[in-house]
Design an enzyme around this catalytic site. Structure first.
Site, PDB file in Angstrom:
ATOM      1  N   ASP A   1      50.232 -33.504 -45.097  1.00 23.46           N
ATOM      2  CA  ASP A   1      49.917 -34.563 -46.059  1.00 23.46           C
ATOM      3  C   ASP A   1      49.293 -35.725 -45.308  1.00 23.46           C
ATOM      4  O   ASP A   1      49.164 -35.688 -44.076  1.00 23.46           O
ATOM      5  CB  ASP A   1      51.173 -35.007 -46.821  1.00 23.46           C
TER       6      ASP A   1
ATOM      7  N   HIS B   1      45.280 -30.389 -59.941  1.00 25.28           N
ATOM      8  CA  HIS B   1      45.094 -31.085 -61.229  1.00 25.28           C
ATOM      9  C   HIS B   1      44.763 -32.567 -61.039  1.00 25.28           C
ATOM     10  O   HIS B   1      44.335 -33.231 -61.988  1.00 25.28           O
ATOM     11  CB  HIS B   1      46.320 -30.899 -62.136  1.00 25.28           C
TER      12      HIS B   1
END
Length: 357
Positions: free
Chosen positions: A226, A264
């Site tokens: 991340d 998304h």
């Protein structure tokens, strides 16, 4: 004489009181989320849970972190929470006194619950995150920035990077959602992970998902990947490698890549870029990308369809991304160069999409 001879148009169908009530409910839809926020802020669910049995209004008022509580104000709030099916109301003492307990959904409002939604409730209803919804009109133009960026002057990721408290709340909220989703993912898709020797969780936040996967499949070499400021604030994760980086620039190599609730957030072009990076990082013969995201059925009457459509509007307003249909996923994966894929529904709002290079 044509217009004079024409039959009059049918009278407009009369609007019923039910129609009006429906629109009032929509207009005041924010009442649901903000009454919920207030209930979380004052700890109503925790007070009820810690009481010895069902609680009276007077007992609840006495335990609130507020002095001189208005019993009328509190009663009307609790009455609304009963209407929302969060609190159960019963009577005792011959029906003269009302007592309250938590319904199953109410347990998600407990701060110490494993699947607590408290951080998500507080994060999504805080003032900055409400601003973007007032800029939906400005986001309609082609090539426009998101409503969030219109309202806040920066995109959501820059905002979170510059607001550590909100970033932590966001990641804690995602972790709460993740605990339930990951449990279902592991139970419903064991064959997806069995046989893997290595897995990278892209955008894995504080490490909740990759930790659960490692505990279920300790033979897999697991990596959390991340942004640097996210990895720096992640959980202590023994036996799991932490790698800071940017998925738009590179992805660590592994047999499988996990993209859970990631794609998304992004436009199709950005998703193709991410997926191409993932494809480069996995072996051609045995590799795969595991996507956990909504597979939207637009015309479905399924009980989760409205939730999925709400999440799509959330993506539209705040990230510029979208929830995708099965056809959308097929087109996206083809553009990224994947030869095949399969979509598997699980007991969740999301589905599992396995993509093969």
């Amino acid at each position: 004489m044509g217009s004079l001879d024409a039959k009059p148009a049918a009278a407009t169908q009369e609007v019923s009181i039910k129609d009006q009530a429906q629109l009032w409910n929509i207009i005041y839809g924010f009442a649901d989320s903000l009454v919920l926020r207030c209930a979380v802020e004052i700890g109503i669910a925790d007070i009820i849970k810690n009481n010895d049995g069902a609680i009276t209004l007077a007992q609840l008022a006495a335990k609130l972190p507020i002095t001189n509580v208005s019993s009328d104000y509190l009663y009307r709030m609790v009455r609304y929470l009963v209407h929302l099916n969060i609190i159960e109301q019963e009577t005792c003492n011959g029906g003269v006194e009302k007592v309250y307990s938590l319904k199953p959904v109410g347990t998600l409002l407990l701060r110490d619950a494993e699947r607590s939604m408290v951080p998500m409730i507080l994060g999504m209803t805080q003032k900055d995150f409400m601003v973007s919804w007032h800029f939906m009109k400005e986001g309609l133009g082609n090539g426009s920035t998101t409503a969030f960026e219109k309202g806040m002057g920066m995109d959501i990721w820059k905002y979170l990077e510059g607001n550590p408290d909100q970033s932590q709340l966001f990641n804690e909220g995602m972790a709460g959602e993740t605990r339930l989703l990951t449990k279902t993912l592991i139970e419903d898709c064991r064959d997806t992970f069995q046989g893997l020797d290595s897995l990278v969780d892209i955008g894995g936040g504080n490490g909740t998902t990759i930790k659960a996967i490692y505990e279920a499949f300790p033979h897999i070499k697991c990596t959390l990947y991340d942004l640097p400021h996210v990895v720096a604030n992640s959980h202590d994760l023994p036996n799991i490698e932490k790698v800071p980086g940017d998925m738009f620039k590179s992805v660590p190599s592994a047999q499988a890549i996990l993209l859970k609730l990631i794609l998304h957030d992004w436009t199709d072009e950005e998703c193709v870029n991410i997926l191409k990076k993932c494809k480069e990082a996995i072996p051609k013969e045995t590799g795969k990308v595991i996507i956990v995201d909504v597979a939207l059925e637009e015309e479905s009457n399924h009980e989760l369809t409205k939730t999925r459509l709400i999440l799509d509007i959330d993506m539209l307003v705040n990230t510029g991304g979208r929830e995708r249909t099965a056809d959308d996923w097929e087109n996206l994966l083809k553009r990224a160069g994947f030869r095949s894929h399969k979509i598997r529904p699980i007991r969740a709002i999301q589905s599992v999409i396995e993509a093969f290079p």
